[in-house]
Motif scaffolding. Structure first.
Motif, PDB file in Angstrom:
ATOM      1  N   PHE A 178       0.832  -1.199   0.000  1.00 32.96           N
ATOM      2  CA  PHE A 178       0.000   0.000   0.000  1.00 32.96           C
ATOM      3  C   PHE A 178       0.866   1.248   0.000  1.00 32.96           C
ATOM      4  N   GLY A 191      -3.923   0.742  -2.676  1.00 35.80           N
ATOM      5  CA  GLY A 191      -3.184  -0.469  -2.970  1.00 35.80           C
ATOM      6  C   GLY A 191      -2.278  -0.305  -4.181  1.00 35.80           C
ATOM      7  N   ARG A 203      -7.776  -0.582  -0.965  1.00 36.41           N
ATOM      8  CA  ARG A 203      -7.180   0.540  -0.242  1.00 36.41           C
ATOM      9  C   ARG A 203      -7.420   0.369   1.244  1.00 36.41           C
TER      10      ARG A 203
END
Length: 111
Positions: free
Chosen positions: A70, A77, A84
């Protein structure tokens, strides 16, 4: 917004991360390269693995279990790119770090 004091600036070092409980939610604070601080959900959206057990290089968070990566500035991501991390608002006052978790829940992705 309801900000709660989490720690002091001395607790969040550049290139390091740590977990804190805020209003019953686990929040991961990351000290970004350059000194900014971000607050994200503390678990990987893949399989609920604590991100604090992974790696952080000041730019990227990497989950230990399946190497999901991330962007630490945005929570988006990188690998895979279709996920995310939930992000929490923060504020800094008098060397204290405050986080607001109201109405924000951790996100989960495909398995």
């Amino acid at each position: 917004m309801v900000f709660k004091k989490v720690c002091t600036l001395d607790d969040v070092w550049e290139g390091e991360m740590d977990c804190y409980e805020v209003d019953g939610q686990e929040v991961l604070l990351v000290g970004l390269e350059g000194g900014d601080i971000r607050a994200y959900q503390a678990v990987c959206p893949h399989q609920d693995i604590p991100l604090a057990e992974g790696r952080f290089d000041g730019k990227r968070l990497i989950c230990r279990a399946h190497q999901w990566v991330f962007d630490a500035c945005t929570g988006i991501g990188i690998n895979p790119g279709d996920c995310r991390l939930a992000s929490y608002p923060i504020k800094i006052e008098d060397d204290a770090v405050y986080v607001d978790t109201a109405d924000i829940k951790p996100l989960f992705a495909h398995t």
